[in-house]
Design a protein around this motif. Structure first.
Motif, PDB file in Angstrom:
ATOM      1  N   UNK A 350       0.838  -1.201   0.000  1.00  0.00           N
ATOM      2  CA  UNK A 350       0.000   0.000   0.000  1.00  0.00           C
ATOM      3  C   UNK A 350       0.874   1.253   0.000  1.00  0.00           C
ATOM      4  N   UNK A 351       0.545   2.177  -0.855  1.00  0.00           N
ATOM      5  CA  UNK A 351       1.227   3.463  -0.853  1.00  0.00           C
ATOM      6  C   UNK A 351       0.392   4.428  -0.011  1.00  0.00           C
ATOM      7  N   UNK A 352       0.723   4.524   1.262  1.00  0.00           N
ATOM      8  CA  UNK A 352      -0.031   5.396   2.161  1.00  0.00           C
ATOM      9  C   UNK A 352       0.184   6.857   1.781  1.00  0.00           C
ATOM     10  N   UNK A 353      -0.848   7.703   1.921  1.00  0.00           N
ATOM     11  CA  UNK A 353      -2.143   7.381   2.535  1.00  0.00           C
ATOM     12  C   UNK A 353      -3.126   6.768   1.539  1.00  0.00           C
ATOM     13  N   UNK A 354      -4.084   6.030   2.080  1.00  0.00           N
ATOM     14  CA  UNK A 354      -5.167   5.454   1.283  1.00  0.00           C
ATOM     15  C   UNK A 354      -6.472   5.648   2.055  1.00  0.00           C
ATOM     16  N   UNK A 355      -7.572   5.385   1.377  1.00  0.00           N
ATOM     17  CA  UNK A 355      -8.868   5.454   2.045  1.00  0.00           C
ATOM     18  C   UNK A 355      -8.947   4.384   3.136  1.00  0.00           C
ATOM     19  N   UNK A 356      -9.670   4.696   4.196  1.00  0.00           N
ATOM     20  CA  UNK A 356      -9.803   3.760   5.313  1.00  0.00           C
ATOM     21  C   UNK A 356     -10.395   2.423   4.854  1.00  0.00           C
ATOM     22  N   UNK A 357     -11.335   2.487   3.945  1.00  0.00           N
ATOM     23  CA  UNK A 357     -11.962   1.261   3.441  1.00  0.00           C
ATOM     24  C   UNK A 357     -10.942   0.392   2.733  1.00  0.00           C
ATOM     25  N   UNK A 358     -10.077   1.027   1.928  1.00  0.00           N
ATOM     26  CA  UNK A 358      -9.041   0.286   1.198  1.00  0.00           C
ATOM     27  C   UNK A 358      -8.026  -0.304   2.169  1.00  0.00           C
ATOM     28  N   UNK A 359      -7.649   0.452   3.188  1.00  0.00           N
ATOM     29  CA  UNK A 359      -6.715  -0.056   4.191  1.00  0.00           C
ATOM     30  C   UNK A 359      -7.301  -1.276   4.888  1.00  0.00           C
ATOM     31  N   UNK A 456      -7.521   9.577   1.939  1.00  0.00           N
ATOM     32  CA  UNK A 456      -7.282   9.065   3.279  1.00  0.00           C
ATOM     33  C   UNK A 456      -8.321   9.550   4.280  1.00  0.00           C
ATOM     34  N   UNK A 457      -8.123   9.189   5.534  1.00  0.00           N
ATOM     35  CA  UNK A 457      -9.115   9.489   6.573  1.00  0.00           C
ATOM     36  C   UNK A 457      -9.301  10.976   6.865  1.00  0.00           C
ATOM     37  N   UNK A 458      -8.320  11.811   6.509  1.00  0.00           N
ATOM     38  CA  UNK A 458      -8.431  13.245   6.803  1.00  0.00           C
ATOM     39  C   UNK A 458      -9.203  13.995   5.724  1.00  0.00           C
ATOM     40  N   UNK A 459      -9.600  13.306   4.671  1.00  0.00           N
ATOM     41  CA  UNK A 459     -10.224  13.995   3.529  1.00  0.00           C
ATOM     42  C   UNK A 459     -11.527  14.680   3.918  1.00  0.00           C
ATOM     43  N   UNK A 460     -12.379  13.998   4.676  1.00  0.00           N
ATOM     44  CA  UNK A 460     -13.674  14.569   5.031  1.00  0.00           C
ATOM     45  C   UNK A 460     -13.524  15.851   5.837  1.00  0.00           C
ATOM     46  N   UNK A 461     -12.612  15.840   6.791  1.00  0.00           N
ATOM     47  CA  UNK A 461     -12.409  17.022   7.622  1.00  0.00           C
ATOM     48  C   UNK A 461     -11.911  18.194   6.773  1.00  0.00           C
TER      49      UNK A 461
END
Length: 606
Positions: A350-359, A456-461
């Motif tokens: 995985x090339x972080x960051x990724x979406x939480x669902x993908x992780x 990634x997880x910070x996208x929504x914020x």
């Protein structure tokens, strides 16, 4: 002269002696017994004896081991000497006193070479300290028995006369080990192959029964109407031993001679000939059932065998009482590390960051592969649950770390995109030539870039922050746009009028500038507010014309305003200074003219 020669000869002898002493490297005599495990000072735990292990390390062939266990003073050492065709002086020490002769575990230093499936193997013959001798704890005997069970390829249970209840009870650990590892799929994926158990009954008369019948009878279920717990435990061991089936073999051996204290002094022709015959049959039986030690699909050579022994010994000494669970845990330690590395390699893809669902998806896939490897290679069946729980715990630790890393990298990436868009909006707010089309294009590109790059997880914020920032920037731009454009057009109309009046001297040019200036300056006074101007169709036409001129996909006038302005000024000056003098006036529209005192027309001077 003679005395000098004697001195020289003396020193030559001394030098030669010292040289020979310094360079002599006597090879270790392997035709003797070596201790490999010895009791600690309290005679409760075991410790490594390095001398014997160094001898084993020299073996490069796959190793098989024949280990003899049994009560003390039952003839184990003599039996091993007989199997090796050694005298008591050469082989294992044989004692005739009440205390046990062998302390710990000993090995014959010269392995016996045999053929197994077309390859050479080295067979070690191992003697163990007898059970139930004075001055020892039961837990020490358990550790000896457990270690012998695990390291042996053939485990000879040497019993005098008959099989007692206590003899069956002692097999509890061997049974647990066998139940853990027995019956796994054979082949390269075999985790651990238990030893073949050989019941050796040294008895002259079997009362018309075969030794196998005697063993089977001893393993029969004993009625327990009183509910005695010990009887239940022994019955459970009996059932397990019967289930092991072909892992059990029985053999009887008559007494070699009536005078047991003189056995070491007797030759083969002085021993009971039935004993000699049966002894040779026993050698053949051992050779037929022996297999090299197989651990994790690999035959152990000398170095591997020593590492394996040290690993097991550490596990046996770990608790106050040796347990099968501790052995299974020790065996699975390396496999757990291998499974965690496999999980780590999958997650590293995985090339972080990724979406939480993908992780989470990759975590589940990687965890499945790691557990699949563990199921394929792990030791033990009943006690492997603890290792599985540990694997789950370690995987969850790695996952928690990856989640934190993913959140951090996502935050950094989204913060960078947010800052980039914020700077872009700030720069659009202060355009020299305000353009709604350019602002909207920049606004759209910021949104698109943010959606694409921020993951990634910070996208929504950051998406909420981005929406708020863009809305604010758009409101500010729209609020200032009309006023800035109006001011800019007022200034532009004055410039047009001045240029038309004094530079190009073009009446219509000047007139257009004044008309625009008067319209912009008087409209707001006539209609009370500047905002009313912005709803006028004429203003909308002006804006459309302005937007077309200022910004297009081909030309961004805001970027090139200064260079274009300088170029136009240069062309105008050139035309003003040289063009008209050279070519005269070519205008078909009226220019400014003046008359002199004589009434004749002439060109207006500058």
């Amino acid at each position: 002269m003679g005395s000098c020669l004697r001195v020289v000869a003396f020193w030559l002898v001394i030098f030669g002696w010292s040289l020979s002493c310094g360079t002599t490297d006597d090879p270790v005599d392997l035709r003797r017994t070596f201790p490999i495990v010895e009791p600690d000072s309290e005679h409760t735990k075991l410790r490594i004896a390095r001398e014997g292990l160094e001898a084993i390390k020299k073996i490069t062939n796959p190793i098989a081991s024949v280990v003899v266990i049994g009560p003390y003073r039952s003839g184990k050492s003599f039996l091993l000497n007989q199997l090796l065709s050694l005298s008591c002086d050469e082989g294992f020490g044989v004692g005739h006193m009440r205390d046990t002769k062998t302390k710990g575990i000993w090995v014959w230093g010269t392995p016996v070479e045999m053929d197994f499936d077309g390859r050479k193997i080295s067979v070690l013959y191992v003697d163990t300290e007898g059970f139930e001798s004075v001055g020892k704890s039961n837990v020490y005997d358990d550790r000896i028995f457990a270690l012998a069970t695990i390291i042996s390829s053939v485990l000879i249970y040497n019993l005098p006369e008959t099989i007692r209840e206590a003899d069956i009870s002692r097999l509890s650990f061997a049974v647990e080990i066998a139940e853990e590892f027995y019956g796994r799929v054979k082949g390269q994926d075999v985790a651990f192959e238990p030893a073949k158990l050989l019941w050796l009954i040294q008895r002259d008369f079997l009362q018309g029964k075969s030794v196998q019948e005697m063993v089977n009878e001893a393993l029969q279920h004993v009625p327990n109407s009183s509910g005695n717990r010990n009887i239940d435990q022994v019955n459970q061991i009996r059932e397990s031993l019967k289930i092991m089936g072909d892992n059990n073999t029985a053999f009887s051996l008559p007494q070699p001679h009536l005078q047991r204290t003189k056995l070491c002094d007797l030759k083969d022709n002085e021993l009971d000939q039935l004993y000699v015959k049966k002894r040779e049959q026993l050698k053949q039986l051992v050779a037929s059932i022996i297999r090299p030690k197989l651990v994790q699909g690999k035959f152990l050579n000398g170095n591997d065998f020593v590492d394996f022994l040290e690993q097991i010994l550490e596990a046996l000494n770990k608790g106050e009482i040796p347990s099968t669970g501790s052995i299974v845990e020790a065996f699975n330690k390396v496999i757990l590390e291998r499974c965690l590395k496999l999980y780590g390699r999958h997650m590293d893809s995985l090339q972080l960051p990724v979406e939480e669902k993908r992780l989470q998806e990759v975590h589940e896939e990687s965890k499945f592969e790691a557990k699949k490897l563990f199921d394929h290679q792990h030791f033990g069946r009943n006690h492997a649950e603890q290792s599985i729980l540990k694997l789950d715990d370690e995987i969850n630790k790695v996952l928690r770390t990856l989640i934190l890393i993913n959140e951090h990298r996502s935050s950094k990436l989204c913060e960078a995109q947010y800052t980039k868009c914020e700077d872009k909006m700030d720069s659009l707010q202060v355009m020299r030539l305000p353009s709604m089309a350019k602002f909207n294009n920049g606004f759209l590109r910021c949104n698109q870039t943010f959606e694409r790059e921020c993951i990634g997880p910070s996208k929504e914020m950051y998406k909420k922050k981005m929406t708020k920032m863009l809305s604010k920037a758009q409101s500010l731009f729209i609020k200032d746009y009309n006023q800035r454009l109006c001011n800019l057009l007022v200034a532009f109309s004055l410039i047009v009028a001045i240029v038309g009046r004094f530079i190009v001297k073009f009446i219509l040019f000047e007139l257009a500038g004044w008309i625009m200036f008067i319209f912009l300056e008087t409209y707001t006074r006539l209609f009370w507010s500047s905002e009313s101007l912005y709803y006028n169709p004429a203003w909308h036409a002006i804006i459309s014309t302005w937007e077309t001129i200022v910004y297009s996909p081909i030309l961004d006038l805001d970027r090139w305003a200064i260079p274009i302005g300088v170029l136009l000024l240069a062309l105008l000056l050139y035309w003003r200074c040289f063009g008209r003098m050279k070519h005269g006036s070519g205008w078909v529209l009226p220019l400014y003219n003046s008359r002199d005192e004589s009434g004749s027309n002439h060109r207006r001077s500058d």
